[in-house]
Design a protein around this motif. Structure first.
Motif, PDB file in Angstrom:
ATOM      1  N   THR A   1       0.830  -1.213   0.000  1.00 51.16           N
ATOM      2  CA  THR A   1       0.000   0.000   0.000  1.00 51.16           C
ATOM      3  C   THR A   1       0.861   1.258   0.000  1.00 51.16           C
ATOM      4  O   THR A   1       0.462   2.301  -0.511  1.00 51.16           O
ATOM      5  N   TYR A   2       2.055   1.157   0.582  1.00 54.67           N
ATOM      6  CA  TYR A   2       2.981   2.294   0.564  1.00 54.67           C
ATOM      7  C   TYR A   2       3.828   2.288  -0.715  1.00 54.67           C
ATOM      8  O   TYR A   2       4.169   3.332  -1.251  1.00 54.67           O
ATOM      9  N   PHE A   3       4.172   1.084  -1.160  1.00 58.50           N
ATOM     10  CA  PHE A   3       5.054   0.911  -2.320  1.00 58.50           C
ATOM     11  C   PHE A   3       4.449   1.569  -3.562  1.00 58.50           C
ATOM     12  O   PHE A   3       5.124   2.287  -4.291  1.00 58.50           O
ATOM     13  N   ASP A   4       3.160   1.337  -3.772  1.00 51.89           N
ATOM     14  CA  ASP A   4       2.435   1.883  -4.923  1.00 51.89           C
ATOM     15  C   ASP A   4       1.257   2.635  -4.329  1.00 51.89           C
ATOM     16  O   ASP A   4       0.200   2.064  -4.138  1.00 51.89           O
ATOM     17  N   HIS A   5       1.452   3.928  -3.995  1.00 51.04           N
ATOM     18  CA  HIS A   5       0.451   4.585  -3.158  1.00 51.04           C
ATOM     19  C   HIS A   5      -0.278   5.754  -3.820  1.00 51.04           C
ATOM     20  O   HIS A   5       0.218   6.368  -4.758  1.00 51.04           O
ATOM     21  N   ASP A   6      -1.492   6.022  -3.320  1.00 52.63           N
ATOM     22  CA  ASP A   6      -2.174   7.277  -3.614  1.00 52.63           C
ATOM     23  C   ASP A   6      -1.823   8.233  -2.464  1.00 52.63           C
ATOM     24  O   ASP A   6      -1.099   7.858  -1.537  1.00 52.63           O
ATOM     25  N   TYR A   7      -2.340   9.460  -2.503  1.00 52.03           N
ATOM     26  CA  TYR A   7      -1.941  10.420  -1.467  1.00 52.03           C
ATOM     27  C   TYR A   7      -2.297   9.929  -0.062  1.00 52.03           C
ATOM     28  O   TYR A   7      -1.512  10.077   0.874  1.00 52.03           O
ATOM     29  N   ASN A   8      -3.484   9.296   0.071  1.00 52.63           N
ATOM     30  CA  ASN A   8      -3.869   8.822   1.402  1.00 52.63           C
ATOM     31  C   ASN A   8      -2.892   7.776   1.924  1.00 52.63           C
ATOM     32  O   ASN A   8      -2.502   7.796   3.093  1.00 52.63           O
ATOM     33  N   GLY A   9      -2.485   6.858   1.027  1.00 51.72           N
ATOM     34  CA  GLY A   9      -1.507   5.838   1.412  1.00 51.72           C
ATOM     35  C   GLY A   9      -0.180   6.475   1.803  1.00 51.72           C
ATOM     36  O   GLY A   9       0.469   6.067   2.767  1.00 51.72           O
ATOM     37  N   GLY A  10       0.229   7.497   1.045  1.00 52.32           N
ATOM     38  CA  GLY A  10       1.492   8.183   1.325  1.00 52.32           C
ATOM     39  C   GLY A  10       1.446   8.936   2.646  1.00 52.32           C
ATOM     40  O   GLY A  10       2.403   8.913   3.426  1.00 52.32           O
ATOM     41  N   TYR A  11       0.308   9.601   2.918  1.00 51.27           N
ATOM     42  CA  TYR A  11       0.187  10.351   4.176  1.00 51.27           C
ATOM     43  C   TYR A  11       0.207   9.388   5.358  1.00 51.27           C
ATOM     44  O   TYR A  11       0.829   9.659   6.390  1.00 51.27           O
ATOM     45  N   ASP A  12      -0.469   8.244   5.180  1.00 51.94           N
ATOM     46  CA  ASP A  12      -0.484   7.239   6.250  1.00 51.94           C
ATOM     47  C   ASP A  12       0.932   6.715   6.500  1.00 51.94           C
ATOM     48  O   ASP A  12       1.374   6.593   7.644  1.00 51.94           O
ATOM     49  N   MET A  13       1.662   6.456   5.407  1.00 50.23           N
ATOM     50  CA  MET A  13       3.049   5.979   5.503  1.00 50.23           C
ATOM     51  C   MET A  13       3.898   6.962   6.319  1.00 50.23           C
ATOM     52  O   MET A  13       4.627   6.567   7.233  1.00 50.23           O
TER      53      MET A  13
END
Ligand SMILES: [Zn+2]
Length: 468
Positions: free
Chosen positions: A110-122
């Motif tokens: 989910t972090y490896f190939d992420h949308d902004y929400n995934g990136g913010y969570d990371m």
């Protein structure tokens, strides 16, 4: 029929365009209110700051290697160290020197190939305090990279890293408060004639008026006019522009001024201590496996000598004579040993190790450490401790046994061989073969199990040895 064809053709076009738009998106950093506040503060209180600022700042940078759930796809660690070296060249005129504050590996699709929400969570989950957090992923929300002011982290796509790339330099510019030259911090468009440069556009007067907010190649050949009717002539040499990587190579003096103001105000926690940046060429030496030895593919052991002052080691294993980006083993570690579990049976591999110093990442591998083969029934093993290895084990009758140490030994090393019942059979001194390797003769020992006791006067270790 024609209608259906046209319909599908349009769908195809649409899909192709979306794909192109996704891979072409240079930077996903938006000019947020937080960034505007920083820039307005600089414009009001910080102009000319560089003249009273220190010449050099040491900035701790922390790299998060992000791979998929299976632990695959991490960016090549050696290349990342070369990229950090390149970043320091790109920031030399700024007076920022980035040093490696730490690394970690994150296996999360989910972090490896992420949308902004995934990136913010990371970033919320994984950011470390008091460092510049940089995440190397496969896909940072459809961009080459972005800086999130809210989450205070930078994400860069691994395909936008590497020699000649400028994405990391660009995103670190955002990290230190810089806008794009085409951003309008006060909502007012900058004129080409420069009359409103201090209160419009990016608020810098030495970055020419720019309106190009999509990727463009240099030199600019368009005929776009500003609101006064003057022709734009955007500056492709600026890292903060959207010009292609090969066009950009600098920050302007005022951009440097703003970054220095930023590290002395809102990013004062990042002013690191003086770093030793002198280049060194130290080599890690092979301890295990011996050259051409067999290793179990599911448990291949590697051990090398410690190098004084090294903060990390990069271990790489390749099936061919070069070491490309996707390797079966590519790991950065603080240890001087590693066990690989995922190699393929019946193959020949090469391996190499390079020491990494936190503030001197420009060095290359000096040499391969050797070749080994993978076999489910390995013919060679070692009696080991964390400090040394005794091999081969079992050993052949009337042969020489090797004793390999992780650190150089001073003085003589006594070896005594005893039976399992405790009866001493022989006592002798180890014969030095190289800095780390000694040999022990087992001439005349019948087949059986023995204990080898090694003593350097202050430490004694005991190893079980089989002779057959
Ligand atoms: Zn940007």
């Amino acid at each position: 029929m024609n209608k259906i064809f046209t319909y599908f053709f349009c769908l195809l076009l649409l899909a192709t365009n979306q794909l192109a738009a996704q891979t072409d998106s240079h930077c996903g950093t938006l000019l947020t209110d937080e960034q505007k506040v920083l820039l307005l503060d600089y414009a009001q209180n910080g102009r000319g700051f560089a003249t009273k600022s220190a010449a050099q700042y040491y900035v701790p940078i922390y790299f998060h290697f992000v791979g998929d759930d299976a632990g695959k796809g991490f960016y090549n660690s050696h290349q990342l160290m070369l990229d950090l070296c390149e970043l320091n060249r790109q920031y030399a005129a700024v007076g920022f020197y980035y040093y490696l504050a730490g690394i970690e590996y994150i296996s999360n699709s989910t972090y490896f190939d992420h949308d902004y929400n995934g990136g913010y969570d990371m970033m919320r989950q994984k950011n470390k305090p008091n460092v510049a957090n940089v995440y190397i992923v496969l896909n940072p929300a459809g961009n080459c990279g972005y800086f999130s002011p809210g989450r205070n982290g930078v994400a860069v796509g691994k395909n936008c890293m590497g020699t000649g790339a400028t994405t990391l330099a660009h995103e670190m510019g955002h990290f230190f408060s810089l806008p794009h030259p085409f951003d309008n911090v006060t909502g007012v468009q900058e004129y080409v004639n420069g009359t409103n440069c201090a209160v419009a556009g990016d608020l810098f007067c030495d970055t020419r008026a720019d309106f190009l907010n999509t990727r463009w190649n240099c030199p600019y050949t368009g005929n776009q006019l500003d609101p006064l009717g003057d022709k734009y002539d955007p500056d492709e040499t600026l890292f903060m522009s959207y010009a292609s990587d090969h066009c950009a190579h600098r920050f302007s003096d005022e951009q440097i001024d703003a970054m220095k103001y930023n590290i002395n105000t809102s990013r004062i926690n990042l002013k690191g201590p003086l770093q030793d940046t002198m280049p060194v060429q130290q080599t890690a030496k092979r301890i295990w496996p011996p050259d051409n030895a067999a290793q179990k593919p599911t448990e291949s052991k590697f051990m090398w000598s410690s190098v004084p002052g090294a903060d990390y080691y990069i271990l790489q294993v390749s099936q061919i004579s070069v070491f490309p980006s996707n390797l079966p083993v590519d790991i950065m570690t603080k240890d001087t040993s590693y066990i690989a579990t995922g190699l393929t049976n019946g193959r020949t591999y090469r391996w190499r190790v390079r020491p990494v110093y936190a503030a001197r990442t420009c060095t290359d591998f000096t040499t391969d450490l050797g070749v080994f083969v993978t076999s489910l029934t390995t013919g060679i093993d070692a009696a080991e401790s964390t400090e040394m290895l005794v091999y081969p084990n079992p050993a052949a009758k009337n042969s020489l046994v090797t004793v390999a140490f992780q650190t150089e030994q001073t003085g003589e090393i006594k070896a005594s061989i005893s039976t399992v019942e405790g009866k001493t059979i022989s006592s002798s001194l180890l014969q030095k073969q190289s800095d780390l390797q000694y040999s022990l003769s087992i001439d005349g020992l019948p087949a059986g199990i023995y204990f080898v006791e090694l003593s350097n006067g202050s430490n004694t270790t005991r190893h079980k040895l089989m002779v057959e």
